[in-house]
Each structure stands twice: as C-alpha cells, then as structure tokens.
Design an enzyme around this catalytic site. Structure first.
Site, short mmCIF file in Angstrom:
data_model
loop_
_atom_site.label_atom_id
_atom_site.label_comp_id
_atom_site.label_asym_id
_atom_site.label_seq_id
_atom_site.Cartn_x
_atom_site.Cartn_y
_atom_site.Cartn_z
N ARG A 152 12.71 -30.52 -40.29
CA ARG A 152 13.69 -31.58 -40.51
C ARG A 152 13.03 -32.77 -41.20
O ARG A 152 13.70 -33.50 -41.94
CB ARG A 152 14.26 -32.06 -39.18
CG ARG A 152 15.16 -31.06 -38.50
CD ARG A 152 15.83 -31.68 -37.30
NE ARG A 152 16.28 -33.02 -37.63
CZ ARG A 152 16.35 -34.03 -36.78
NH1 ARG A 152 16.03 -33.87 -35.53
NH2 ARG A 152 16.76 -35.22 -37.18
N ARG A 173 21.71 -42.17 -27.33
CA ARG A 173 21.96 -42.64 -28.68
C ARG A 173 23.45 -42.84 -29.01
O ARG A 173 24.02 -42.13 -29.83
CB ARG A 173 21.32 -41.70 -29.71
CG ARG A 173 19.83 -41.58 -29.49
CD ARG A 173 19.16 -40.70 -30.51
NE ARG A 173 18.78 -41.43 -31.71
CZ ARG A 173 18.09 -40.88 -32.70
NH1 ARG A 173 17.75 -39.63 -32.66
NH2 ARG A 173 17.78 -41.59 -33.76
N CYS A 205 21.06 -36.67 -28.09
CA CYS A 205 20.04 -35.78 -28.65
C CYS A 205 18.89 -35.76 -27.68
O CYS A 205 18.89 -36.47 -26.68
CB CYS A 205 19.61 -36.24 -30.03
SG CYS A 205 18.62 -37.72 -29.96
N ASP A 211 8.75 -43.91 -34.05
CA ASP A 211 8.56 -42.62 -34.71
C ASP A 211 7.07 -42.25 -34.90
O ASP A 211 6.77 -41.17 -35.40
CB ASP A 211 9.26 -42.60 -36.08
CG ASP A 211 10.77 -42.47 -35.94
OD1 ASP A 211 11.25 -42.25 -34.82
OD2 ASP A 211 11.48 -42.58 -36.97
N LYS A 256 12.36 -39.86 -45.58
CA LYS A 256 13.54 -39.14 -45.08
C LYS A 256 14.62 -40.13 -44.64
O LYS A 256 15.78 -40.01 -45.03
CB LYS A 256 13.13 -38.27 -43.88
CG LYS A 256 14.30 -37.72 -43.11
CD LYS A 256 13.87 -36.89 -41.91
CE LYS A 256 13.60 -37.66 -40.65
NZ LYS A 256 14.77 -38.09 -39.87
N ASN A 257 14.21 -41.11 -43.82
CA ASN A 257 15.22 -41.99 -43.25
C ASN A 257 15.86 -42.90 -44.30
O ASN A 257 17.00 -43.33 -44.14
CB ASN A 257 14.63 -42.82 -42.11
CG ASN A 257 14.39 -41.98 -40.87
OD1 ASN A 257 14.84 -40.83 -40.80
ND2 ASN A 257 13.68 -42.53 -39.89
C1 UD1 Z 1 16.68 -44.63 -36.95
C2 UD1 Z 1 15.80 -43.53 -37.50
C3 UD1 Z 1 14.94 -42.93 -36.38
C4 UD1 Z 1 14.17 -44.03 -35.66
C5 UD1 Z 1 15.11 -45.14 -35.21
C6 UD1 Z 1 14.38 -46.32 -34.60
C7 UD1 Z 1 17.16 -42.65 -39.31
C8 UD1 Z 1 17.93 -41.52 -39.86
N1 UD1 Z 1 16.64 -42.51 -38.08
O1 UD1 Z 1 17.56 -44.01 -36.02
O2 UD1 Z 1 14.03 -42.00 -36.97
O3 UD1 Z 1 13.53 -43.48 -34.51
O4 UD1 Z 1 15.87 -45.63 -36.34
O5 UD1 Z 1 13.44 -46.83 -35.50
O6 UD1 Z 1 16.96 -43.66 -39.96
N2 UD1 Z 1 21.76 -47.70 -30.15
C9 UD1 Z 1 22.84 -48.04 -29.38
N3 UD1 Z 1 24.07 -48.15 -30.00
C10 UD1 Z 1 24.23 -47.92 -31.34
C11 UD1 Z 1 23.10 -47.58 -32.10
C12 UD1 Z 1 21.87 -47.47 -31.48
O7 UD1 Z 1 22.73 -48.26 -28.17
O8 UD1 Z 1 25.36 -48.03 -31.84
C13 UD1 Z 1 20.44 -47.56 -29.49
C14 UD1 Z 1 19.91 -46.13 -29.59
O9 UD1 Z 1 20.43 -45.32 -28.55
C15 UD1 Z 1 18.42 -46.34 -29.49
C16 UD1 Z 1 18.21 -47.69 -30.17
O10 UD1 Z 1 19.48 -48.32 -30.20
O11 UD1 Z 1 18.02 -46.42 -28.14
C17 UD1 Z 1 17.66 -47.57 -31.59
O12 UD1 Z 1 18.57 -46.88 -32.39
P1 UD1 Z 1 18.73 -47.15 -33.95
O13 UD1 Z 1 17.87 -48.27 -34.39
O14 UD1 Z 1 20.20 -47.22 -34.23
O15 UD1 Z 1 18.16 -45.81 -34.52
P2 UD1 Z 1 18.85 -44.79 -35.51
O16 UD1 Z 1 19.47 -45.52 -36.64
O17 UD1 Z 1 19.65 -43.81 -34.75
#
Ligand code: UD1
Length: 422
Positions: free
Chosen positions: A400, A123, A118, A308, A22-23
């Site tokens: 989802r 996030r 969320c 995850d 999915k991701n």
């Molecule tokens: C992706 C995955 C999700 C998984 C996560 C961590 C997808 C669609 N989703 O989510 O299933 O749980 O990686 O492996 O691929 N953060 C910030 N600022 C930012 C971006 C992130 O502070 O601009 C923080 C987030 O709040 C979170 C952490 O970084 O606490 C990890 O987020 P991130 O690695 O970006 O996860 P996603 O890409 O949202």
C-alpha cells in the site's frame, strides 16, 4: 500471500531514491474533481493505495491514465457520471473520504460511504463533516453513507478544528476553493502534504494563503482550471530508509531527501547517535558509533515527530543502550508491531499509549506478521539488524505504501527477497 525474507547482513552503502509522497498523491488525485480541465501529477508513487484511488475516481466517471510506468498520472473529471463513492472501494482505504469535499463543492451533492475503523484505531470522520457543515452543507448519515447536499452551492465559513486533522483540513481546503466567499480554517494541519495540495490548487486557480501555518484562508472562485504538478517527496518513505543505515551501519544517501521534511525526526536520530547531512542530491545518513543511544519519542502533528515513523523508530531503539519511552498521541492502537518485535527478542512493555523499550544487544530473526503499513516496514528494518532470518508475512500492507522495497534495500547491500506463496 507473499512474504518478505530478510537476513541481517551488516553495513549498507549506496543510494536509495525516494518516491513522491503517497499521502500527498492521495489528496491531489481527488482535486481533479474540482475542475473539468486535466490535472497531471508528476512523481506519483507506484502503490496499491494509488490504484485504489484511481479505481474510486474512475467509478465516478473520471479518467485516470497511468503514464511512464505509473510515475505520471493524467486525470480528467470532464465527464463525471456518479456522485456516489461506494462502500466496496471506500472500505479498502480511508483516504477515499477525500472525494467528499470536491464532489460537494463542484456538484452540490455527494454520497460517500463511511470508511469505518481500521487496525490502528477508530478513526472517525466527524471533523470532515463539521467542516463541510460550516460551509453550509446539509448532511445526513444513512445506511453507512454520508449524504451531503449544498443545493445553492457551498459558502465560505469559519472552521475551527478541535484537532489538527490532516484529512479534514484537506477536505475543507478543497471544498472551500469553490465556495462563495472566504473560508478561514483555524487549527489547520500543517503537514507538507497540505502545503503541496495548496500549491497544486493554486496552480489550478485557487486563492489560498497561510498553508503550512495553523490558519489557512481561502477566497472561493467560480471555477478552477487544469494544472501540472510535481508531487512532494515522501517524508515517511524518506525517514524509513534513513533508519536502514542507522540500524545496520554504513552510509546511505537518500536521493531527493530534504531536512525540512523530517526535522523533528532528525533531532531524535541525532540524540540516538545518528548523523544526517545534506548533500547536493539528498541526505546522507551514518552512525557515529556502534552504540545507539536510547531516546524518548512523542508523536505529534507536524512539525512534531510523525506517528507514521513511530513503528520504524521503535525498531531502531530495540537495540539501543538504555530505555526509551515512546508515546503515541495520534492513534489509540498503534503498537501492534510491539508483540511482533518481541518475537524477535525485543523487550517492550506497552501500557495504553506508551511503549517502554529496553534495549537488547541483538535481535534474532523470527517469523513475524505485518499488521499495518508502517508496522510492516518496521519489521523489515528490525530483520535487517537481526541475527538470522526474518520472514515477514501479510506484506500486502507494505504494497500500500512502499514501492520497490526489495530492490531499494538490496540496492544498498541488504539481504532481502520476496517469496511468493502459491
Ligand atoms: C493522515 C495520513 C496518515 C497519518 C495521519 C496522521 C493520509 C492518507 N493519511 O491520516 O498516514 O498517520 O494523517 O499524521 O494522509 N480524527 C477524528 N475525527 C476526524 C478525523 C480524524 O477524531 O474527523 C482523529 C483520528 O481518529 C486520529 C487523529 O484524528 O486519531 C489523526 O487523524 P488525521 O490527522 O485525520 O489522519 P488522516 O488524515 O486519517
């Protein structure tokens, strides 16, 4: 709203096919926006998140055609008519922010709604925005939207992430493929989904090296072409179903599974007394004894233990011998499954980002509520091991990220059915 009814039913045996990730698919689909030639994705999972991304891309003018029951997606961004990703779609799914980099790179402008928080945490998207700024984007936050412009086009830049964010690395990587000059992403995320995206972008003509390491280098090109790409196996679906025989006993083969996708997870399974072996077509999982051993788990970016899989691992450890400590280091509010597992008789003490699980001999079935995607499947796994019936409500979370969960688990002997409430 539908619910899922699970009854503990003893050992499992047989095979479970694992879908495409999915991701990975959610970042490969927006890559279509980088080119006016077709992109075909094979091995796409059939999930509501994929339908949401299709809806978002169509709202921009892209064509998304679902073939072979949804396992093949034919995408074309020949006639993009809008550069605005509307709140009504973005609010449904945070991954919508992944259209920002590609739109900006190809058209020099994009307006994308902020995804907001969320259930599992605040996030923010600050890292995505900083990366695009490092490539010369001008950004303004107005009325809940990011207004991004790069009138002369993006230019290569140096990006050094404070945290190895998966989504921010993906946005930066896609944007950099069409930027003028060289971009270096330091402290890049190393997840297999990033490697898969880089492979697909390279097939489209991008110049990328270093994916899968902490430093990715991208030499921008003038244009990208089309490609046909097979989506990598879903390591989270894989790990989830590996836990089914771990929890229930028996022997299950996960078709398409590969150790390198779940190495840190396999180490913890081994410590808990679960054996994983490679076969010609996947991975086989069995329990070495009736007793599960307690283990401590800390979630980390890849190659560490994935956040995850934390909820599902907790379901296993609820009936382990001894006390396990689970530390959640990626998201600040990711133990919402704990009170639901406690309704089933689990002993869990949550203090901030740490959950201490004291194993009990058996869980008991109970009505429980899914609070997010991975929490929902952890409750199903717990229900498989529990005495009596567990009814998991709010299963739209499950839809989802898990396709055909009922047939995949009943196919290996689990007692599970979906109940439609009218
Ligand atoms: C992706 C995955 C999700 C998984 C996560 C961590 C997808 C669609 N989703 O989510 O299933 O749980 O990686 O492996 O691929 N953060 C910030 N600022 C930012 C971006 C992130 O502070 O601009 C923080 C987030 O709040 C979170 C952490 O970084 O606490 C990890 O987020 P991130 O690695 O970006 O996860 P996603 O890409 O949202």
């Amino acid at each position: 709203m539908d619910s899922i009814l699970v009854t503990g039913n003893g050992p499992l045996s047989g095979q479970i096919p694992i879908a495409g990730a999915k991701n990975a698919c959610l970042t490969l689909m927006p890559a279509t926006l980088l080119s006016d030639e077709p992109l075909t994705l094979i091995n796409a999972p059939r999930l509501s998140d994929i339908r949401t991304m299709s809806e978002l891309l169509r709202s921009l003018g892209a064509e998304v055609t679902s073939l072979q029951g949804g396992q093949v997606l034919a995408l074309s961004s020949h006639d993009i008519t809008s550069r605005t990703a509307d709140y009504d779609i973005v609010r449904k799914m945070r991954a919508s922010i992944l259209v920002l980099g590609p739109l900006l790179a190809r058209y020099g402008e994009a307006v994308v709604s902020l995804p907001g928080g969320c259930a599992i945490g605040a996030r923010p998207v600050d890292l995505h925005l900083k990366a695009l700024e490092a490539m010369g984007a001008e950004l303004e936050l107005k009325d809940g939207y990011v207004h991004a412009a790069a009138p002369g086009g993006l230019r290569g830049g140096t990006i050094d992430f404070d945290f190895a964010s998966v989504g921010a690395t993906e946005n930066a990587l896609m944007a950099a493929t069409l930027a003028k000059g060289t971009t270096v992403i330091s402290n890049a995320a190393r997840e297999p989904e990033i490697v898969d995206l880089a492979r697909c972008l390279r097939a489209m003509g991008a110049q990328i090296s270093g994916e899968g390491t902490s430093e990715i280098t991208i030499d921008g090109v003038d244009r990208l072409g089309g490609a046909t790409h097979t989506v990598v196996t879903d390591r989270i679906e894989l790990g989830t179903y590996m836990l089914a025989p771990a929890i229930c006993g028996g022997e299950v083969e996960l078709l398409g599974g590969r150790i390198e996708l779940v190495e840190a997870f396999c180490e913890k399974l081994d410590a808990a007394g679960i054996s994983v072996s490679e076969t010609a077509s996947g991975l086989t999982v069995t329990r070495r004894s009736d007793v599960i051993q307690a283990v401590n788990v800390t979630t980390e970016p890849f190659p560490g233990f994935p956040t995850d899989l934390q909820a599902q691992m907790m379901a296993l450890l609820c009936t382990a011998e001894g006390t396990s400590v689970l530390e959640e280091k990626i998201f600040e509010n990711r133990f919402m499954h704990a009170p639901e597992l406690m309704r089933m008789g689990a002993e869990i003490d949550v203090q901030g980002g740490t959950a201490t699980v004291t194993g009990v001999s058996r869980l008991k079935g109970a009505p429980v509520m899914a609070t997010d995607l991975r929490a929902s499947v952890s409750l199903i796994l717990a229900g498989l091991a529990a005495e009596g019936e567990t009814r998991v409500s709010r299963v739209y979370h499950l839809d989802r990220g898990y396709e055909h969960v009922v047939s995949k688990l009943s196919g290996v002997g689990a007692s599970i059915e979906r109940i439609s409430d009218t």
